[in-house]
Design an enzyme around this catalytic site. Structure first.
Site, short mmCIF file in Angstrom:
data_model
loop_
_atom_site.label_atom_id
_atom_site.label_comp_id
_atom_site.label_asym_id
_atom_site.label_seq_id
_atom_site.Cartn_x
_atom_site.Cartn_y
_atom_site.Cartn_z
N GLN A 76 -0.03 -7.15 2.68
CA GLN A 76 -0.11 -5.70 3.10
C GLN A 76 0.77 -4.86 1.61
OE1 GLN A 76 -1.04 -3.11 4.46
NE2 GLN A 76 -2.56 -3.57 5.45
N SER A 77 0.62 -5.57 0.21
CA SER A 77 1.81 -5.37 -0.88
C SER A 77 2.25 -3.63 -0.91
CB SER A 77 1.68 -5.74 -1.40
OG SER A 77 2.18 -6.13 -3.14
N ASN A 78 3.37 -3.65 -0.65
CA ASN A 78 3.63 -2.20 -1.18
C ASN A 78 3.95 -2.72 -3.43
OD1 ASN A 78 4.68 -1.16 0.45
ND2 ASN A 78 6.85 -2.24 0.63
N ALA A 80 1.44 -3.82 -5.35
CA ALA A 80 0.64 -3.85 -5.25
C ALA A 80 -0.17 -2.70 -4.92
CB ALA A 80 -0.81 -4.72 -4.48
#
Ligand SMILES: *Cc1c(COP(=O)(O)O)cnc(C)c1O
Length: 332
Positions: A76-78, A80
Site C-alpha cells: 500500500q505504498s504512497n 509507489a
C-alpha cells in the site's frame, strides 16, 4: 546551500500551508498550540511527501534519458502511487516492485493505493516476499526492461537518497520562511520517520541554516537506535550534496520507537485514536501507517507534559490518506 543548482521538474510551485489546529489543541488540554504543515496537500495524485523528493529524482531520470521509472515499496505504498502518478504526468512508463512485508497482504483487488496503481495504468508490478533485497529486485526488473529496449531509471524506496532528501531541505527552508512571516516561534517540529528522506532532509535544512528548531522523528518501523543511525547516515550524505560547510552533530537526530506497535503498517489503538481525533476536531485526514502513528506520538508526549506550557509545536503532515480505505476494519 544553493539548491537552485540542482535540476528539478517544478512539481512544487507554491508553499504548502502552515495552519493552526485550535480544536485539536484544545482537545489535548490546551497547554500547547499545535500547528500543521500541510504536505498532504502537495500536488501529485492525492498528494503527500514523495512529490518533493521526486521533483529532484525525476529531473535526474529525464536528464539521463530514461523512458521508464522503476521503484519499490510496500503493498500500500504512497511512494509507489506518487512515482507512478508523476510518471504518467511525464509520459514515462512505471514498473513497481512491491514487498509483501506482511505475509499474504498483497491482494490485486485491494482498495487504497493498490486500487490507484491499476487506475493510473501501471506498466507492471512484481511482488516479492518480505525481507527481499529490494535494490537487487529492482535491478532484475531493470535488466528485463533493458533486454526489451527500454531505458529504465531506478528510484530507491521512498526516494530516500541524498538527491530526494533535497526536497525536504527545501521544505525546511520554506517552513522557516513561513514561520518568520507568521512571527511564529516553534518549540519542535514533529515528523514521521520511515525510509528517512523526510526526516534527514528536514534536519539537514534546519541545521544547515542554523535555524535551531529541534526535529523529532516518530518511527513507523524501526527501533530508536536503528532509525537514528539510518537518518544520520542520510543527513551526512544530504549535507554533503547540499554543500553544508559545517558538521551536523549526531545529537541533531532524535527518533522515538515507542509508537510503532507490532510492526510496520500494523494498526495500533493509539493510531486509531489519533486519526479519529484529528478527523473529528479539524476534519483533516491522517493515514494509518505513517502520520497516524506519528501523531499518536505527539499526543502521548503532549499528555505526558514533555513540551513547555504555552509552547508551539509543528506537525509535518506527509499525506497518505488513500491508505485509510484499505484499513476499514481497524476503524470499525
Ligand atoms: C513515505 C511516507 C512517510 C515517511 O517518509 P520517509 O521519507 O520515507 O521517512 C511519511 N508519511 C507518508 C504518508 C509517507 O507516504
Amino acid at each position: 546551500m544553493n539548491l537552485a543548482k540542482f535540476p528539478r521538474r517544478g512539481y512544487v510551485q507554491t508553499p504548502t500551508p502552515v495552519e493552526f489546529l485550535p480544536n485539536f489543541s484544545k482537545a489535548l488540554g490546551g497547554k500547547v498550540n499545535i500547528y500543521i504543515k500541510r504536505d498532504d496537500l502537495l500536488p501529485g495524485c492525492a498528494g503527500g511527501n514523495k512529490t518533493r523528493k521526486l521533483d529532484f529524482c525525476i529531473a535526474d531520470a529525464l536528464e539521463k534519458g530514461a523512458d521508464t521509472l522503476i521503484t519499490c515499496g510496500a503493498v500500500q505504498s504512497n511512494h509507489a502511487r506518487l512515482t507512478l502518478a508523476w510518471a504518467v504526468h511525464e509520459g514515462l512508463d512505471c514498473h513497481l516492485v512491491l514487498e509483501e512485508r506482511v505475509k499474504g497482504s498483497y491482494k490485486p483487488d485491494a482498495s487504497g493505493n493498490n486500487f490507484l496503481y491499476g487506475l493510473l495504468g501501471v506498466s507492471g508490478i512484481t511482488v516479492v516476499p518480505g525481507g527481499s533485497p529490494m535494490p537487487e529486485e529492482m535491478e532484475k526488473a531493470a535488466s528485463a526492461l533493458r533486454a526489451k529496449g527500454k531505458k529504465p531509471y531506478i528510484i530507491p524506496g521512498g526516494a530516500s537518497n541524498a538527491l530526494g532528501a533535497l526536497g525536504y531541505v527545501a521544505c525546511a527552508q520554506e517552513t522557516a520562511e513561513q514561520l518568520f512571516r507568521m512571527g511564529l516561534d516553534i518549540h519542535a517540529i514533529i515528523v514521521p520517520s520511515g525510509s528517512a528522506g523526510t526526516h534527514a532532509g528536514m534536519v539537514t535544512g534546519v541545521c544547515g541554516a542554523s535555524v535551531g528548531i529541534p526535529v523529532l522523528g516518530m518511527n513507523v518501523s524501526r527501533t530508536r537506535e536503528a532509525q537514528e543511525e539510518l537518518v544520520y547516515k542520510l543527513v551526512r550524505e544530504t549535507a554533503e550534496l547540499a554543500g553544508v560547510n559545517h558538521a551536523i552533530p549526531t545529537s541533531a537526530v532524535t527518533c522515538f520507537g515507542d509508537y510503532v506497535g507490532q510492526g510496520y503498517s500494523l494498526p495500533t489503538g493509539s493510531m486509531v485514536e489519533a486519526v479519529t481525533l484529528l478527523a473529528r476536531t479539524e476534519a483533516i485526514l491522517l493515514d494509518p501507517v505513517y502520520t497516524g502513528k506519528a501523531m499518536a506520538g505527539l499526543i502521548d508526549q503532549v499528555r505526558k507534559g514533555l513540551f513547555p506550557a504555552g509552547g508551539n509545536l509543528l506537525f509535518l503532515h506527509t499525506g497518505g490518506s488513500p491508505a485509510l480505505y484499505a484499513y476499514l476494519d481497524a476503524f470499525r
